[in-house]
Design an enzyme around this catalytic site. Sequence first.
Site, PDB file in Angstrom:
ATOM      1  N   ARG A  10      37.098  36.047  31.879  1.00  0.00           N
ATOM      2  CA  ARG A  10      37.555  34.680  32.433  1.00  0.00           C
ATOM      3  C   ARG A  10      36.491  33.801  32.729  1.00  0.00           C
ATOM      4  O   ARG A  10      36.767  32.675  32.313  1.00  0.00           O
ATOM      5  CB  ARG A  10      38.241  35.054  33.862  1.00  0.00           C
ATOM      6  CG  ARG A  10      38.779  33.637  34.453  1.00  0.00           C
ATOM      7  CD  ARG A  10      39.333  33.937  35.679  1.00  0.00           C
ATOM      8  NE  ARG A  10      40.559  34.735  35.820  1.00  0.00           N
ATOM      9  CZ  ARG A  10      40.929  35.744  36.566  1.00  0.00           C
ATOM     10  NH1 ARG A  10      39.838  36.270  37.415  1.00  0.00           N
ATOM     11  NH2 ARG A  10      42.052  36.426  36.479  1.00  0.00           N
ATOM     12  N   TYR A  11      35.423  34.263  33.306  1.00  0.00           N
ATOM     13  CA  TYR A  11      34.338  33.186  33.361  1.00  0.00           C
ATOM     14  C   TYR A  11      33.106  33.714  32.165  1.00  0.00           C
ATOM     15  O   TYR A  11      32.935  34.762  31.949  1.00  0.00           O
ATOM     16  CB  TYR A  11      33.714  33.458  34.686  1.00  0.00           C
ATOM     17  CG  TYR A  11      34.528  33.439  35.574  1.00  0.00           C
ATOM     18  CD1 TYR A  11      34.820  32.124  36.335  1.00  0.00           C
ATOM     19  CD2 TYR A  11      34.983  34.628  36.398  1.00  0.00           C
ATOM     20  CE1 TYR A  11      35.847  32.222  37.538  1.00  0.00           C
ATOM     21  CE2 TYR A  11      35.877  34.699  37.528  1.00  0.00           C
ATOM     22  CZ  TYR A  11      36.210  33.267  38.052  1.00  0.00           C
ATOM     23  OH  TYR A  11      37.066  33.538  38.964  1.00  0.00           O
ATOM     24  N   ARG A  36      30.003  36.090  32.577  1.00  0.00           N
ATOM     25  CA  ARG A  36      30.357  37.475  33.131  1.00  0.00           C
ATOM     26  C   ARG A  36      31.561  37.977  32.714  1.00  0.00           C
ATOM     27  O   ARG A  36      32.667  37.150  32.479  1.00  0.00           O
ATOM     28  CB  ARG A  36      29.938  37.377  34.685  1.00  0.00           C
ATOM     29  CG  ARG A  36      30.906  36.389  35.434  1.00  0.00           C
ATOM     30  CD  ARG A  36      30.306  35.798  36.838  1.00  0.00           C
ATOM     31  NE  ARG A  36      30.965  35.209  37.617  1.00  0.00           N
ATOM     32  CZ  ARG A  36      31.401  34.048  37.576  1.00  0.00           C
ATOM     33  NH1 ARG A  36      31.115  33.288  36.597  1.00  0.00           N
ATOM     34  NH2 ARG A  36      31.949  33.676  38.490  1.00  0.00           N
ATOM     35  N   CYS A  42      40.840  55.729  42.186  1.00  0.00           N
ATOM     36  CA  CYS A  42      39.888  55.419  43.205  1.00  0.00           C
ATOM     37  C   CYS A  42      39.795  56.566  44.360  1.00  0.00           C
ATOM     38  O   CYS A  42      40.610  57.082  44.112  1.00  0.00           O
ATOM     39  CB  CYS A  42      40.680  54.155  44.239  1.00  0.00           C
ATOM     40  SG  CYS A  42      40.654  52.640  43.379  1.00  0.00           S
ATOM     41  N   CYS A  57      43.948  51.632  49.018  1.00  0.00           N
ATOM     42  CA  CYS A  57      43.992  50.820  50.198  1.00  0.00           C
ATOM     43  C   CYS A  57      45.204  50.166  50.165  1.00  0.00           C
ATOM     44  O   CYS A  57      45.796  49.668  48.851  1.00  0.00           O
ATOM     45  CB  CYS A  57      43.009  49.451  49.985  1.00  0.00           C
ATOM     46  SG  CYS A  57      41.190  50.320  49.512  1.00  0.00           S
ATOM     47  N   CYS A 108      45.504  46.682  48.426  1.00  0.00           N
ATOM     48  CA  CYS A 108      44.791  46.536  47.219  1.00  0.00           C
ATOM     49  C   CYS A 108      45.407  45.510  46.215  1.00  0.00           C
ATOM     50  O   CYS A 108      46.682  45.551  45.919  1.00  0.00           O
ATOM     51  CB  CYS A 108      44.730  47.966  46.074  1.00  0.00           C
ATOM     52  SG  CYS A 108      44.098  47.432  44.712  1.00  0.00           S
ATOM     53  N   ARG A 151      45.107  45.134  43.232  1.00  0.00           N
ATOM     54  CA  ARG A 151      45.431  45.474  41.938  1.00  0.00           C
ATOM     55  C   ARG A 151      46.308  46.961  41.835  1.00  0.00           C
ATOM     56  O   ARG A 151      46.126  47.916  41.204  1.00  0.00           O
ATOM     57  CB  ARG A 151      43.946  46.119  41.045  1.00  0.00           C
ATOM     58  CG  ARG A 151      43.363  45.106  40.526  1.00  0.00           C
ATOM     59  CD  ARG A 151      42.433  45.617  39.426  1.00  0.00           C
ATOM     60  NE  ARG A 151      41.453  44.221  38.952  1.00  0.00           N
ATOM     61  CZ  ARG A 151      40.490  43.971  39.347  1.00  0.00           C
ATOM     62  NH1 ARG A 151      39.463  45.084  39.529  1.00  0.00           N
ATOM     63  NH2 ARG A 151      39.624  43.148  38.751  1.00  0.00           N
ATOM     64  N   ASP A 211      45.151  38.573  48.512  1.00  0.00           N
ATOM     65  CA  ASP A 211      45.918  38.057  47.384  1.00  0.00           C
ATOM     66  C   ASP A 211      47.274  38.545  47.529  1.00  0.00           C
ATOM     67  O   ASP A 211      47.654  39.242  48.391  1.00  0.00           O
ATOM     68  CB  ASP A 211      45.510  38.927  46.057  1.00  0.00           C
ATOM     69  CG  ASP A 211      43.942  38.514  45.641  1.00  0.00           C
ATOM     70  OD1 ASP A 211      43.658  36.891  45.527  1.00  0.00           O
ATOM     71  OD2 ASP A 211      43.020  39.159  45.572  1.00  0.00           O
ATOM     72  N   ASP A 254      41.020  33.652  45.582  1.00  0.00           N
ATOM     73  CA  ASP A 254      41.293  33.901  44.010  1.00  0.00           C
ATOM     74  C   ASP A 254      42.642  33.043  43.886  1.00  0.00           C
ATOM     75  O   ASP A 254      43.646  33.520  44.457  1.00  0.00           O
ATOM     76  CB  ASP A 254      41.428  35.421  43.650  1.00  0.00           C
ATOM     77  CG  ASP A 254      40.544  35.683  42.238  1.00  0.00           C
ATOM     78  OD1 ASP A 254      40.857  34.633  41.551  1.00  0.00           O
ATOM     79  OD2 ASP A 254      39.973  36.696  42.097  1.00  0.00           O
ATOM     80  N   LYS A 293      38.397  32.136  41.365  1.00  0.00           N
ATOM     81  CA  LYS A 293      37.770  32.119  42.483  1.00  0.00           C
ATOM     82  C   LYS A 293      37.305  30.806  42.971  1.00  0.00           C
ATOM     83  O   LYS A 293      36.539  29.990  42.247  1.00  0.00           O
ATOM     84  CB  LYS A 293      36.788  33.060  42.716  1.00  0.00           C
ATOM     85  CG  LYS A 293      37.178  34.390  42.499  1.00  0.00           C
ATOM     86  CD  LYS A 293      36.160  35.369  42.731  1.00  0.00           C
ATOM     87  CE  LYS A 293      36.490  36.834  42.589  1.00  0.00           C
ATOM     88  NZ  LYS A 293      36.746  37.115  41.041  1.00  0.00           N
TER      89      LYS A 293
END
Length: 355
Positions: A96-97, A100, A109, A113, A116, A118, A278, A315, A322
């Site tokens: 996206r950037y 990076r 994982c 969480c 989360c 995602r 989010d 975000d 962000k």
Amino acid sequence: MTLHQPPGGQPLRSVDALVEAGLVAPVRREALQAVADRYAVSVTPAMAALIDATDPADPIARQFIPDPAELVTLPQERADPIGDEAHSPVEGVVHRYRDRALLKLVHACPVYCRFCFRREMVGPGGDALTGEKLDAALAYLAGHPEIWEVIMTGGDPLILSARRVREVARRLAAIPHIKVARWHTRVPIVDPDRITVDYAQALRVPGKASYIAIHANHPREFTADACAALARLADAGHVLISQSVLLRGVNADVATLSALMRAFVENRVKPYYLHHPDFAPGTASFRLSLEEGQALVKSLRGHLSGLCQPTYILDIPGGAGKVPVGPAFLSSCEVPGAEAVVEDRFGSHHNYPPD
Ligand SMILES: *Cc1c(COP(=O)(O)O)cnc(C)c1O
Ligand code: SF4
């Protein structure tokens, strides 16, 4: 506080296992099973041992034990809240950037969480990025000389074996324009014994600077074992930075946030991002307003070392990226000749330049 099971052992990956471990009352089994049918569950032994099952508001339980509130999805909540998909040129890469890119090595994982961002993408099973898919992702990174930094994420890349991690590190080392490797992980906190001296070494990308972003949300997560794991990573030459989510009922008060940021700094982890939550599905109970978040971050600035200050980050929903959303200490000024009014940590105002 009760120790629910001896250290070691397997993560608790089902509602039945949580009931058996004494972390969930049997009467809640059915209601929680409906949640587990929808979103993955896993609590590592290290985190299970931290949960006080007699406290209905336990901040560790709140992060990992399913809750029926998760089954309510609000209209503004999205499966892909920050719009990763639109920026994924090949499987496993999000670019996206310009300078990076994310390299998503695995979907699984060590813990799942409940907040989360995602959560629709992570879970057990699912393919890790291997073979031709990994080749294609690395070829994309190698073919884009503007990519200066690669961020390994997922899922949690530190659930991979030392052999796999070493292979990825070795292949990144061979791409000259990549100067920085960054791993995002919760493993050192939630499954600290995985981080052996050898594993810490495997994460080094030869010839590149390596950063590890450590995800923790509550000061109690810094057990002696977790602190030892962080020390092994720092001693292996990684620069450690923090990542936390501001969560109602977990850390959204000045005392807890202060203790969390100090715990990072005491363990050589420089506070980096404090994420505003989010709009992930079923996470409404964790959210607070930006205004509440700004007030909290402002009080950190008032009484904690500069080393303990994270950047409060949003975000933007939908994929615009962000942005820092911390409190403003500057406002415009009506006084002729003055550029701005500056607020100090006590709330007093000063003209700038001084009159
Ligand atoms: C968050 C994120 C990054 C990293 O952003 P930093 O501000 O450098 O920490 C990179 N790529 C994507 C797609 C991201 O979502
Ligand atoms: S460790 Fe990270 S990716 Fe995995 S469930 Fe937690 S927040 Fe999501």
